[in-house]
Design a protein around this motif. Structure first.
Motif, PDB file in Angstrom:
ATOM      1  N   GLY A  96       0.602  -1.355  -0.037  1.00 43.19           N
ATOM      2  CA  GLY A  96       0.059  -0.046  -0.078  1.00 43.19           C
ATOM      3  C   GLY A  96       0.940   1.461  -0.107  1.00 43.19           C
ATOM      4  O   GLY A  96       0.415   1.903  -0.953  1.00 43.19           O
ATOM      5  N   SER A  97       1.743   1.299   1.003  1.00 42.53           N
ATOM      6  CA  SER A  97       2.443   2.442   1.082  1.00 42.53           C
ATOM      7  C   SER A  97       3.892   2.752   0.082  1.00 42.53           C
ATOM      8  O   SER A  97       4.619   1.682  -0.227  1.00 42.53           O
ATOM      9  CB  SER A  97       3.204   2.465   2.403  1.00 42.53           C
ATOM     10  N   ALA A  98       3.735   3.843  -0.805  1.00 38.36           N
ATOM     11  CA  ALA A  98       4.789   3.887  -1.868  1.00 38.36           C
ATOM     12  C   ALA A  98       6.022   3.969  -1.228  1.00 38.36           C
ATOM     13  O   ALA A  98       7.044   3.480  -1.892  1.00 38.36           O
ATOM     14  CB  ALA A  98       4.479   5.037  -2.864  1.00 38.36           C
ATOM     15  N   THR A  99       6.328   4.462   0.084  1.00 41.61           N
ATOM     16  CA  THR A  99       7.572   4.949   0.427  1.00 41.61           C
ATOM     17  C   THR A  99       7.949   3.580   1.041  1.00 41.61           C
ATOM     18  O   THR A  99       9.350   3.351   0.907  1.00 41.61           O
ATOM     19  CB  THR A  99       7.334   5.978   1.734  1.00 41.61           C
ATOM     20  N   VAL A 100       7.368   2.854   1.901  1.00 42.28           N
ATOM     21  CA  VAL A 100       7.793   1.315   2.048  1.00 42.28           C
ATOM     22  C   VAL A 100       8.110   0.613   0.959  1.00 42.28           C
ATOM     23  O   VAL A 100       9.133  -0.138   1.256  1.00 42.28           O
ATOM     24  CB  VAL A 100       6.663   0.769   3.186  1.00 42.28           C
ATOM     25  N   ALA A 101       7.173   0.521   0.118  1.00 44.14           N
ATOM     26  CA  ALA A 101       7.686  -0.334  -1.041  1.00 44.14           C
ATOM     27  C   ALA A 101       8.765   0.153  -1.708  1.00 44.14           C
ATOM     28  O   ALA A 101       9.834  -0.832  -1.915  1.00 44.14           O
ATOM     29  CB  ALA A 101       6.476  -0.346  -2.174  1.00 44.14           C
ATOM     30  N   ALA A 102       9.076   1.366  -1.843  1.00 41.94           N
ATOM     31  CA  ALA A 102      10.301   2.049  -2.398  1.00 41.94           C
ATOM     32  C   ALA A 102      11.609   1.498  -1.732  1.00 41.94           C
ATOM     33  O   ALA A 102      12.538   0.773  -2.239  1.00 41.94           O
ATOM     34  CB  ALA A 102      10.432   3.353  -2.747  1.00 41.94           C
ATOM     35  N   LEU A 103      11.604   1.725  -0.330  1.00 43.45           N
ATOM     36  CA  LEU A 103      12.671   1.551   0.567  1.00 43.45           C
ATOM     37  C   LEU A 103      12.762   0.013   0.546  1.00 43.45           C
ATOM     38  O   LEU A 103      13.944  -0.317   0.752  1.00 43.45           O
ATOM     39  CB  LEU A 103      12.528   1.960   2.082  1.00 43.45           C
ATOM     40  N   SER A 104      11.952  -0.913   0.641  1.00 37.38           N
ATOM     41  CA  SER A 104      12.103  -2.260   0.731  1.00 37.38           C
ATOM     42  C   SER A 104      12.637  -2.905  -0.578  1.00 37.38           C
ATOM     43  O   SER A 104      13.376  -3.862  -0.447  1.00 37.38           O
ATOM     44  CB  SER A 104      10.617  -2.880   0.838  1.00 37.38           C
ATOM     45  N   THR A 105      12.569  -2.297  -1.845  1.00 34.91           N
ATOM     46  CA  THR A 105      13.056  -2.607  -2.909  1.00 34.91           C
ATOM     47  C   THR A 105      14.462  -2.488  -3.088  1.00 34.91           C
ATOM     48  O   THR A 105      15.291  -3.523  -3.747  1.00 34.91           O
ATOM     49  CB  THR A 105      12.430  -1.849  -4.265  1.00 34.91           C
ATOM     50  N   THR A 106      15.148  -1.455  -2.398  1.00 39.17           N
ATOM     51  CA  THR A 106      16.277  -1.113  -2.322  1.00 39.17           C
ATOM     52  C   THR A 106      17.200  -2.488  -1.783  1.00 39.17           C
ATOM     53  O   THR A 106      18.269  -2.933  -2.204  1.00 39.17           O
ATOM     54  CB  THR A 106      16.742   0.107  -1.485  1.00 39.17           C
ATOM     55  N   GLY A 107      16.594  -3.119  -0.882  1.00 43.65           N
ATOM     56  CA  GLY A 107      16.985  -4.327  -0.086  1.00 43.65           C
ATOM     57  C   GLY A 107      17.392  -5.361  -0.950  1.00 43.65           C
ATOM     58  O   GLY A 107      18.104  -6.415  -0.863  1.00 43.65           O
ATOM     59  N   LEU A 108      16.438  -5.380  -1.818  1.00 45.14           N
ATOM     60  CA  LEU A 108      16.453  -6.681  -2.933  1.00 45.14           C
ATOM     61  C   LEU A 108      17.125  -6.279  -4.189  1.00 45.14           C
ATOM     62  O   LEU A 108      17.518  -7.302  -4.862  1.00 45.14           O
ATOM     63  CB  LEU A 108      15.050  -7.054  -3.390  1.00 45.14           C
ATOM     64  N   VAL A 109      17.196  -5.121  -4.445  1.00 45.60           N
ATOM     65  CA  VAL A 109      17.943  -4.641  -5.938  1.00 45.60           C
ATOM     66  C   VAL A 109      19.368  -4.566  -5.533  1.00 45.60           C
ATOM     67  O   VAL A 109      20.271  -4.752  -6.273  1.00 45.60           O
ATOM     68  CB  VAL A 109      17.355  -3.554  -6.317  1.00 45.60           C
ATOM     69  N   ILE A 110      20.112  -3.860  -4.335  1.00 49.61           N
ATOM     70  CA  ILE A 110      21.259  -3.632  -4.209  1.00 49.61           C
ATOM     71  C   ILE A 110      22.366  -4.496  -4.511  1.00 49.61           C
ATOM     72  O   ILE A 110      23.412  -4.366  -5.028  1.00 49.61           O
ATOM     73  CB  ILE A 110      21.444  -2.948  -2.513  1.00 49.61           C
ATOM     74  N   PRO A 111      22.047  -5.963  -4.146  1.00 50.83           N
ATOM     75  CA  PRO A 111      23.076  -7.042  -4.316  1.00 50.83           C
ATOM     76  C   PRO A 111      23.166  -7.173  -5.850  1.00 50.83           C
ATOM     77  O   PRO A 111      24.238  -7.705  -6.393  1.00 50.83           O
ATOM     78  CB  PRO A 111      22.486  -8.318  -3.548  1.00 50.83           C
ATOM     79  N   MET A 112      22.388  -6.962  -6.612  1.00 51.39           N
ATOM     80  CA  MET A 112      22.449  -6.906  -8.146  1.00 51.39           C
ATOM     81  C   MET A 112      23.084  -5.910  -8.782  1.00 51.39           C
ATOM     82  O   MET A 112      23.873  -5.822  -9.758  1.00 51.39           O
ATOM     83  CB  MET A 112      21.031  -6.948  -8.843  1.00 51.39           C
ATOM     84  N   LEU A 113      23.281  -4.518  -8.133  1.00 53.56           N
ATOM     85  CA  LEU A 113      23.823  -3.456  -8.587  1.00 53.56           C
ATOM     86  C   LEU A 113      25.405  -3.604  -8.856  1.00 53.56           C
ATOM     87  O   LEU A 113      26.099  -2.935  -9.663  1.00 53.56           O
ATOM     88  CB  LEU A 113      23.509  -2.303  -8.139  1.00 53.56           C
ATOM     89  N   GLY A 114      26.054  -4.356  -8.041  1.00 48.83           N
ATOM     90  CA  GLY A 114      27.426  -4.780  -8.150  1.00 48.83           C
ATOM     91  C   GLY A 114      27.934  -5.108  -9.285  1.00 48.83           C
ATOM     92  O   GLY A 114      29.133  -5.135  -9.830  1.00 48.83           O
ATOM     93  N   HIS A 115      26.987  -6.004  -9.997  1.00 54.25           N
ATOM     94  CA  HIS A 115      27.326  -6.771 -11.345  1.00 54.25           C
ATOM     95  C   HIS A 115      26.837  -5.873 -12.592  1.00 54.25           C
ATOM     96  O   HIS A 115      26.722  -6.402 -13.656  1.00 54.25           O
ATOM     97  CB  HIS A 115      26.717  -8.244 -11.255  1.00 54.25           C
ATOM     98  N   SER A 116      26.344  -4.698 -12.352  1.00 49.95           N
ATOM     99  CA  SER A 116      26.020  -3.823 -13.506  1.00 49.95           C
ATOM    100  C   SER A 116      26.652  -2.417 -13.610  1.00 49.95           C
ATOM    101  O   SER A 116      26.881  -2.002 -12.437  1.00 49.95           O
ATOM    102  CB  SER A 116      24.484  -3.733 -13.421  1.00 49.95           C
TER     103      SER A 116
END
Length: 347
Positions: A261-281
């Motif tokens: 529901g919350s856009a802010t919580v969704a955005a912040l939670s996404t960072t935890g899932l995406v950060i591990p992938m950014l090192g390879h890009s």
């Protein structure tokens, strides 16, 4: 739409909506046109600035998590926000009128906002100083970013002046400076007692408490995902895939937005899932921030406070709210992703 965009840069979505709704109703009565005809462009501008542009808490927080340059996020955000607002505002309004024509006959209800104070024009601040005060944080951050980019491009040696400019352009510093300027331009310069100005600041601080709890909760949830290994699992799951991190960030944020529901919580939670992938890009981190923000506003429905505020203020049925507000938010998310991917071809 332009007024909402300017106000939306400096205010949270809910606060901007409450501030602008009475103006929409007043203009509607004056021009004898539908409140929703004005309301959709207003809501589009507020939602886009809330999801895409610093110094809003979502984009600012996730830029810090990704390690993105906050000034680049702001500049690229403006490039993406303007066409997105045009599509989701005036263009979608015409489409919505064909999808749910009855919703444009509603009279709405703003009784819950209480008594509206009426100002005499001569007692209000001028248009120029009002726009300058609202846009000052953006101006400071943009100037700092442009000078930093010029320094990197032309190879200027770093010095104390450039360091000072970067300090002023920092999101926190620019907001403090803007607050002090606003205290003067909107208060002291208009002969409003300083006690009244401070009472206004106290009221604003009390209203921000819930937003701080949401940001803190979202950050804690993000850390739980990281410490629990969910981020590493997602990174392993998509290892070797050709999917762009921009698209992946948008997709994860969209799923979490619909669920939480919350856009802010969704955005912040996404960072935890995406950060591990950014090192390879080698993807531009500012664009990942914008994609995350775009995904976090998609498909607002019954678990989002904005859904109910829009429904009640404009007097819509559930079906009409889904066909206007929910569809509006989805268009913003999809258009935001499209323009982010397009911009990624050039930066």
């Amino acid at each position: 739409m332009i007024a909402s965009f300017i106000i939306g840069v400096a205010l949270f979505f809910e606060v901007g909506l409450v501030l602008l709704i009475p103006i929409v109703f007043a203009i509607s009565r004056e021009l004898k046109i539908s409140i929703l005809f004005l309301g959709i462009p207003m809501a589009a501008a507020l939602s886009v600035t809330h999801g895409f542009l610093p110094p809003h808490p979502g984009p600012t927080a996730i830029a810090g998590e990704y390690g993105a340059n906050i000034g680049e996020v702001l500049l690229y955000g403006f490039i993406i926000a303007v066409p997105t607002v045009l599509i989701a505002g005036p263009v979608f309004t015409k489409l919505a009128k064909k999808i749910v024509p009855d919703s444009f006959t509603r009279t709405g209800n703003i009784a819950s906002l209480g008594e509206q104070k009426t100002f005499k024009l001569e007692d209000t601040p001028g248009f120029g100083i009002s726009v300058f005060t609202a846009m000052l944080p953006v101006i400071l951050m943009s100037v700092s970013t442009i000078i930093t980019l010029l320094q990197e491009t032309m190879g200027f040696a770093d010095n104390s002046i450039l360091a000072g400019i970067r300090l002023i352009g920092n999101a926190s510093t620019s907001m403090i400076i803007s607050l002090l300027v606003a205290v003067y331009t909107m208060g002291i310069a208009r002969n409003i007692p300083i006690k009244t100005v401070m009472d206004s600041c106290s009221t604003a601080i009390s209203q921000i408490g819930m937003m701080l709890l949401i940001i803190g909760g979202g950050g804690a949830f993000k850390q739980v995902l990281i410490n629990g290994g969910v981020g590493d699992y997602v990174a392993e799951l998509f290892k070797g895939t050709a999917m762009s991190p921009i698209l992946l960030a948008w997709l994860i944020a969209a799923i979490l937005r619909i669920s939480l529901g919350s856009a802010t919580v969704a955005a912040l939670s996404t960072t935890g899932l995406v950060i591990p992938m950014l090192g390879h890009s080698d993807v531009n981190l500012a664009l990942v921030v914008l994609a995350t923000g775009a995904g976090s506003v998609i498909a607002s429905h019954v678990n989002d406070a904005g859904f109910w505020m829009f429904k009640e203020y404009f007097g819509l049925s559930m079906k009409e709210t889904f066909a206007t507000w929910t569809l509006l938010e989805t268009i913003i998310a999809v258009a935001g992703l499209g323009f982010t991917l397009l911009l990624s071809l050039f930066v």
